[in-house]
Design a protein around this motif. Structure first.
Motif, PDB file in Angstrom:
ATOM      1  N   ASP A   1       0.607  -1.205  -0.313  1.00  0.00           N
ATOM      2  CA  ASP A   1      -0.085   0.086  -0.121  1.00  0.00           C
ATOM      3  C   ASP A   1       0.421   1.488   0.409  1.00  0.00           C
ATOM      4  O   ASP A   1       0.564   2.178  -0.466  1.00  0.00           O
ATOM      5  N   MET A   2       1.851   1.306   0.649  1.00  0.00           N
ATOM      6  CA  MET A   2       2.694   2.806   1.132  1.00  0.00           C
ATOM      7  C   MET A   2       2.919   2.690  -0.529  1.00  0.00           C
ATOM      8  O   MET A   2       3.710   3.747  -0.997  1.00  0.00           O
TER       9      MET A   2
ATOM     10  N   ARG B   1      -5.110  11.831   1.031  1.00  0.00           N
ATOM     11  CA  ARG B   1      -5.111  11.132   1.351  1.00  0.00           C
ATOM     12  C   ARG B   1      -5.925  10.296   0.504  1.00  0.00           C
ATOM     13  O   ARG B   1      -6.203  10.824  -0.706  1.00  0.00           O
TER      14      ARG B   1
ATOM     15  N   TYR C   1      -4.407   6.869   4.205  1.00  0.00           N
ATOM     16  CA  TYR C   1      -2.730   6.379   3.929  1.00  0.00           C
ATOM     17  C   TYR C   1      -2.732   8.276   3.823  1.00  0.00           C
ATOM     18  O   TYR C   1      -3.579   8.780   2.762  1.00  0.00           O
TER      19      TYR C   1
ATOM     20  N   ARG D   1      -0.069   5.750   7.469  1.00  0.00           N
ATOM     21  CA  ARG D   1      -0.272   4.823   7.490  1.00  0.00           C
ATOM     22  C   ARG D   1      -1.687   5.690   8.523  1.00  0.00           C
ATOM     23  O   ARG D   1      -1.518   5.176   9.934  1.00  0.00           O
TER      24      ARG D   1
END
Length: 422
Positions: free
Chosen positions: A281-282, A294, A328, A339
């Motif tokens: 995800d990052m 975001r 995020y 996160r």
């Protein structure tokens, strides 16, 4: 991905074994002249695929419409968007608290000693860029320790689980005491997740760990209750994570939109379901988000729901009548997103959760963007600096303890790896 994966037919398992067997045990010269080059080339090829996937996402924001899926309870994305722009709030008059802790374990053959430390910092922002800092429970911001002897002979993972729970309990208990002693707290930041993990410890056969876990659950419940009653926003700020939960939800959402050669064709061209396996995800949202943006909110920590549904632990709803969300947030131009986790009462709507995510983001942006290369909230940075053990602290505590033990004629049996003569 193995050194020659790009040439492997993945339907042919035999060829994979052949390639792997040929790669085991190379000379240093072979690695330097060939293997390292191959790995670098593969990584470059994967990077090209990643960039194509991100381009597909950014070029099709309008077509990635998840509206029809949000109404389903098991669909975890709770907004019809991939990302959104956030405006900074004026944080003048805001009180922000952060807690952090650290632990050190000294391991011997006949005993283990754990050294724990937890500190809370409280920032009062009387201007957007000016603040007054207080510390709790020690006014100097350093002096709050716990030293324990772990005398029962257990496997290392059991000892580490126990110490981890003690560390977390120390932090959460510190927050509860702070809430009871201080007024006008608006936001609390926990360094890490706001949900007790791992859930599997609910089913441990170790009585001591089970009792500690139950005590920790009750302390979390108390924290959630305190925050709800006093109108405090509680969030978890996670610096680094390798999870790919949101990435896979997006991949499955694209699949449900039924890409074809007339619709979302770009995703088919790059074999997107394969490509998303390379992303965390990052990594994905570092490429998608710009500063002050975001991601969509999504439900997280669903292991608790699974345990509720099975009825194995009927007391779980008593501890957690809440829904947990994450998103995020990119706060600095050159840093990766953070996160952020938060909770809502289970009776509140997804729209309420999205509004809360906007509010949290608007507060975090002005306190996280002082350094374009490191985008953590200032209170979180300060709490970490205060909580981390310095070598001099450990040496003072351990050497004093060791002298007291030696005075009783007892020797600490060091592990062989710690006393090698070579």
């Amino acid at each position: 991905m193995t050194t020659q994966e790009k040439n492997i037919n993945f339907d042919n398992l035999g060829s994979i074994k052949d390639v792997l067997s040929n790669e085991i045990g190379l000379t240093k010269e072979q690695i330097l002249l060939k293997d390292i080059n191959n790995i670098a080339e593969e990584f470059q090829e994967i990077e090209v695929l990643k960039k194509k996937f991100v381009t597909c996402i950014t070029d099709n924001f309008d077509k990635l419409d998840f509206t029809e899926f949000i109404k389903y309870p098991n669909y975890d994305i709770k907004e019809n968007l991939i990302k959104k722009k956030i405006q900074k709030s004026n944080i003048r008059g805001l009180n922000v608290v952060c807690v952090d802790g650290s632990s050190v374990i000294k391991k011997f053959m006949n005993v283990d000693f754990s050294f724990l430390k937890a500190i809370a910092v409280k920032y009062y922002f009387y201007k957007n860029h000016s603040s007054k800092i207080d510390f709790f429970p020690d006014l100097s911001g350093f002096n709050n320790y716990l030293v324990q002897g772990n005398y029962f002979n257990r496997e290392e993972n059991a000892v580490e689980a126990k110490i981890s729970m003690d560390m977390t309990f120390m932090e959460i208990n510190l927050l509860n005491r702070l809430i009871e002693n201080k007024q006008n707290i608006d936001l609390i930041i926990i360094d890490g997740s706001i949900v007790i993990m791992p859930i599997n410890l609910l089913f441990t056969q170790d009585i001591e760990i089970a009792k500690k876990y139950d005590r920790l659950l009750r302390e979390y419940k108390k924290l959630y209750k305190n925050c709800i009653e006093k109108g405090i926003i509680l969030i978890g700020s996670i610096k680094d994570t390798k999870t790919s939960a949101l990435t896979h939800i997006i991949g499955n959402s694209i699949l449900m939109l039924k890409p074809s050669y007339n619709h979302l064709k770009e995703f088919i061209d790059i074999n997107y379901l394969r490509v998303i396996e390379y992303f965390s995800d990052m990594d994905l949202f570092q490429r998608i988000l710009h500063k002050s943006e975001r991601s969509c909110i999504f439900t997280c920590k669903k292991d608790i729901d699974k345990i509720r549904d099975t009825g194995i632990k009927k007391e779980i709803p008593y501890y957690f009548p809440l829904n947990f969300y994450a998103f995020y947030l990119k706060t600095a131009f050159y840093d990766t997103p953070c996160r952020i986790e938060f909770f809502m009462d289970e009776n509140q709507s997804f729209k309420d959760a999205a509004k809360k995510a906007d509010l949290i983001s608007s507060i975090l942006l002005p306190i996280s963007s002082f350094n374009e290369y490191y985008g953590l909230p200032i209170p979180q940075i300060e709490a970490h600096k205060r909580a981390v053990f310095k070598p001099s602290e450990i040496n003072l505590l351990f050497n004093t303890l060791s002298r007291k033990i030696n005075a009783y004629g007892i020797n600490l049996l060091e592990k062989r790896r710690s006393r090698r003569p070579f």
